[in-house]
Design an enzyme around this catalytic site. Structure first.
Site, PDB file in Angstrom:
ATOM      1  N   GLU A  51      -4.931  -6.528  15.438  1.00 39.28           N
ATOM      2  CA  GLU A  51      -4.333  -4.995  14.993  1.00 39.28           C
ATOM      3  C   GLU A  51      -5.205  -3.605  14.866  1.00 39.28           C
ATOM      4  OE1 GLU A  51      -0.588  -4.807  11.468  1.00 39.28           O
ATOM      5  OE2 GLU A  51      -2.265  -3.613  10.461  1.00 39.28           O
TER       6      GLU A  51
ATOM      7  N   LYS B 176       0.907  -1.575   0.421  1.00 37.61           N
ATOM      8  CA  LYS B 176      -0.010  -0.019   0.231  1.00 37.61           C
ATOM      9  C   LYS B 176       0.705   1.341  -0.210  1.00 37.61           C
ATOM     10  CE  LYS B 176      -3.406   2.975   2.772  1.00 37.61           C
ATOM     11  NZ  LYS B 176      -4.613   2.572   3.973  1.00 37.61           N
TER      12      LYS B 176
ATOM     13  N   HIS C  66      -6.479 -32.712  18.335  1.00 35.04           N
ATOM     14  CA  HIS C  66      -4.940 -33.561  19.129  1.00 35.04           C
ATOM     15  C   HIS C  66      -4.546 -32.350  19.818  1.00 35.04           C
ATOM     16  CE1 HIS C  66      -7.156 -36.742  18.183  1.00 35.04           C
ATOM     17  NE2 HIS C  66      -7.941 -36.296  16.556  1.00 35.04           N
TER      18      HIS C  66
ATOM     19  N   GLU D 129      10.216  -4.917   3.842  1.00 33.92           N
ATOM     20  CA  GLU D 129      10.471  -6.338   3.928  1.00 33.92           C
ATOM     21  C   GLU D 129      10.372  -6.195   2.533  1.00 33.92           C
ATOM     22  OE1 GLU D 129       9.189  -4.488   6.529  1.00 33.92           O
ATOM     23  OE2 GLU D 129       8.813  -6.718   8.584  1.00 33.92           O
TER      24      GLU D 129
ATOM     25  N   LYS E  51       9.452  -0.535  14.021  1.00 31.95           N
ATOM     26  CA  LYS E  51      10.333   0.164  12.663  1.00 31.95           C
ATOM     27  C   LYS E  51      11.275   1.041  13.059  1.00 31.95           C
ATOM     28  CE  LYS E  51       5.908  -0.794  10.041  1.00 31.95           C
ATOM     29  NZ  LYS E  51       4.484  -0.745   9.278  1.00 31.95           N
TER      30      LYS E  51
ATOM     31  N   GLY F  35      -5.116  -1.530   4.622  1.00 27.98           N
ATOM     32  CA  GLY F  35      -4.553  -2.985   4.505  1.00 27.98           C
ATOM     33  C   GLY F  35      -4.578  -4.781   5.091  1.00 27.98           C
ATOM     34  N   ARG F  36      -5.035  -4.597   6.770  1.00 25.51           N
ATOM     35  CA  ARG F  36      -6.012  -5.526   6.646  1.00 25.51           C
ATOM     36  C   ARG F  36      -6.911  -5.389   5.702  1.00 25.51           C
ATOM     37  NH1 ARG F  36      -4.802  -1.784  11.009  1.00 25.51           N
ATOM     38  NH2 ARG F  36      -6.470  -0.698  11.651  1.00 25.51           N
TER      39      ARG F  36
HETATM   40  O1  F6P Z   1       3.033  -2.525   9.956  1.00 19.78           O
HETATM   41  C1  F6P Z   1       2.284  -3.635  10.038  1.00 19.78           C
HETATM   42  C2  F6P Z   1       1.167  -2.538   8.270  1.00 19.78           C
HETATM   43  O2  F6P Z   1       2.001  -1.747   8.554  1.00 19.78           O
HETATM   44  C3  F6P Z   1       0.436  -3.553   8.234  1.00 19.78           C
HETATM   45  O3  F6P Z   1      -0.819  -2.544   8.909  1.00 19.78           O
HETATM   46  C4  F6P Z   1      -0.049  -3.523   6.205  1.00 19.78           C
HETATM   47  O4  F6P Z   1      -1.259  -4.761   5.900  1.00 19.78           O
HETATM   48  C5  F6P Z   1       1.676  -3.768   6.231  1.00 19.78           C
HETATM   49  O5  F6P Z   1       2.187  -3.384   7.372  1.00 19.78           O
HETATM   50  C6  F6P Z   1       2.136  -4.466   5.164  1.00 19.78           C
HETATM   51  O6  F6P Z   1       1.780  -2.898   4.922  1.00 19.78           O
HETATM   52  P1  F6P Z   1       2.184  -2.263   3.357  1.00 19.78           P
HETATM   53  O7  F6P Z   1       0.955  -2.873   2.292  1.00 19.78           O
HETATM   54  O8  F6P Z   1       2.238  -0.715   3.281  1.00 19.78           O
HETATM   55  O9  F6P Z   1       3.673  -2.359   2.248  1.00 19.78           O
END
Ligand code: F6P
Length: 529
Positions: free
Chosen positions: A355, A209, A386, A215, A498, A269-270
């Site tokens: 979140e 987003k 189990h 990452e 972060k 995002g979620r």
């Molecule tokens: O670190 C959490 C977050 O901001 C989430 O809310 C989001 O879904 C995820 O990182 C990834 O963010 P992006 O889509 O901006 O890479």
């Protein structure tokens, strides 16, 4: 208009619930069933092909009435209207919360900052459909003229969990494309996958987003470099597309504007799998199934928006959850889908729920003096039986549990399905009834029972029913956030780590440690050898 800021504990309903709890806390559900033979008839909701039986809860009609009074006192009804109308209910980020618009079938405009967002949504959906068709049909060719066989989604959090969950959930509906997910910045994760990929036939979908996530950008760069060991720069366009709100950053990364699928800051995002973030799913199951997923969610939206609270599935589930969280002091909730396709449902919903509602400051800016947030966890049944069911049955903690099952298996294997579902029903019965003390019965074999469960029995796992199921939990968490008087749609809690990681990375790269707490300094010295 801003959401109202009402401390739920200051309401008359909360006081009544507190008094009611004193009467209820010694109640056994067995007695409630004995008192009312019609209990299951009264305490269930049937909606389309969903059945919610909530009669196995330590709650009476009066409990539900008081909880509904609470919902009315915090003005849940207006909040629902504000949510669907696109008001800026994500106030701490000054944004609307409109994932529901992505699956809306309404023809009237939905306005954000005075602009109708529906035409853009329709245009992006059409672009997704066209792109998916060209990949699935093989019309889109890779740099050596071969059709695409493999799709890799590069994203994390909301840009990974939803598509990854659906890739499992809708496996039965998938086409020939094989879909993989790279999320963790762990290089071993990336390199393990790269070993298996053929650059000539692989499409990479970079989903972020913000397009600033460490990452995703690191993984995308590594994969791009790997690709360029096999192909040339102009050929990147045939193998890389991106989904983002940050078009400038995507272009800086080297993705041409025609290969960008936009999304918008009014989609969290979620909650974004309904947008172009779901592109890998649209590719995996085809645009018609993707559309059915959206339609299912939209139908649940209509149910949530238009149904009185007492017949409203997300509202009833949210209220019962508040009852246990805030009155019984339940620390966690479990969710057990009796369906292996839903193996990633819980990790997906953990982001949505935790979140969103893991907040300690109320909408009035003051620290809350009651519990918010629910810790949710679970695994598919019967595997879960189990593993950790012992603790649910005989442990000291109260763990309200949702059981999610389907009437029909997808391949029609009745023998397996009847065995699966007999376990599904047996567990909620055992949790309710327990096994009482009896002469000669070892105390270790006694089950107290009285463990609350909701049973969601759904006709069949289809794109549409999965869409509705996800929307059910989205709305449940919304209701809880409203009652807890918190802002559910920001996530400031993920920022601090972060920022610190960036500083620590610099320390590691330069081998010069900035001041840290003694433990972190000690550990960094060990890491640096
Ligand atoms: O670190 C959490 C977050 O901001 C989430 O809310 C989001 O879904 C995820 O990182 C990834 O963010 P992006 O889509 O901006 O890479």
């Amino acid at each position: 208009m801003a959401l109202k800021a009402i401390n739920p504990t200051q309401t008359a309903a909360w006081q009544k619930l507190q008094a009611h709890f004193e009467l209820m806390k010694g109640q056994h559900m067995q007695a409630l069933f004995a008192q009312d033979a019609e209990r299951a008839q009264k305490m269930h909701i049937e909606w389309q092909d969903f059945l919610l039986d909530y009669s196995k809860n330590i709650a009476t009609e009066q409990t539900l009435n008081l909880l509904q009074e609470l919902a009315s006192e915090v003005d849940l009804k207006s909040a629902i209207e504000q949510y669907f109308a696109g008001e800026l209910i994500n106030q701490t980020e000054n944004r609307a919360v409109l994932h529901t618009a992505l699956r809306s079938e309404q023809t009237e405009p939905i306005l954000v900052d005075g602009q109708d967002i529906m035409p853009e949504i329709v245009a992006v959906k059409a672009k997704m459909r066209e792109f998916a068709q060209s990949i699935i049909s093989g019309a889109h060719k890779g740099y050596t003229g071969k059709a695409i066989q493999t799709v890799v989604n590069i994203g994390i959090g909301g840009s990974d969990l939803g598509p990854a969950m659906l890739n499992e959930a809708l496996k039965f509906y998938k086409n020939h494309l094989s879909v993989h997910f790279i999320s963790n910045i762990d290089g071993d994760h990336v390199l393990e996958l790269l070993k298996t990929l053929d650059p000539e036939t692989t499409l990479f979908v970079i989903v972020s987003k913000t397009f600033t996530t460490q990452e995703t950008l690191t993984n995308a760069q590594t994969i791009r470099s790997w690709f360029l060991q096999h192909a040339t720069e102009p050929e990147v366009a045939k193998h890389f597309v991106a989904v983002s709100t940050n078009l400038q950053k995507v272009q800086e990364f080297g993705i041409a504007s025609e290969n960008i699928f936009p999304m918008w800051d009014w989609v969290g995002g979620r909650f974004s799998l309904w947008s172009a973030v779901g592109l890998s799913i649209c590719l995996a199951v085809g645009p018609d199934h993707f559309e059915a997923l959206l339609q299912g969610a939209n139908q649940m939206d209509q149910h949530f928006k238009n149904t009185p609270f007492e017949q409203n599935m997300p509202v009833v589930m949210a209220l019962l959850s508040i009852w246990y969280n805030n009155f019984y002091g339940a620390e966690t909730e479990a969710m057990i889908p009796y369906n292996q396709y839903l193996q990633k449902l819980v990790p997906y919903l953990q982001q949505g729920i935790m979140e969103s509602n893991g907040k300690r400051v109320g909408r009035d800016g003051q620290a809350v003096n009651y519990q918010t947030g629910t810790i949710v966890w679970g695994e598919p049944g019967t595997n879960a039986q189990h593993a950790f069911f012992q603790l649910i049955h005989q442990g000291t903690k109260l763990i309200p549990t949702d059981f999610i099952g389907f009437k029909k298996p997808l391949y029609g294997n009745k023998e397996h399905h009847d065995k699966l579902m007999s376990n599904f029903f047996a567990q909620t019965e055992a949790l309710l009834m327990g096994r009482p003390e009896a002469p000669g019965l070892s105390p270790f074999k006694v089950f107290t029972g009285n463990k609350p469960t909701n049973t969601l029995l759904i006709e069949k796992l289809t794109p549409s029913s999965v869409g509705a199921l996800i929307a059910l939990y989205e709305h449940k968490l919304f209701v809880q956030g409203i009652i807890w008087n918190i802002y559910s749609y920001d996530q400031w809690g993920v920022e601090l780590g972060k920022v610190l990681a960036n500083g620590i990375l610099k320390d590691i790269q330069t081998k010069e440690l900035a001041p840290h707490d003694a433990s972190t300094t000690f550990l960094l010295k060990k890491y640096l050898g």
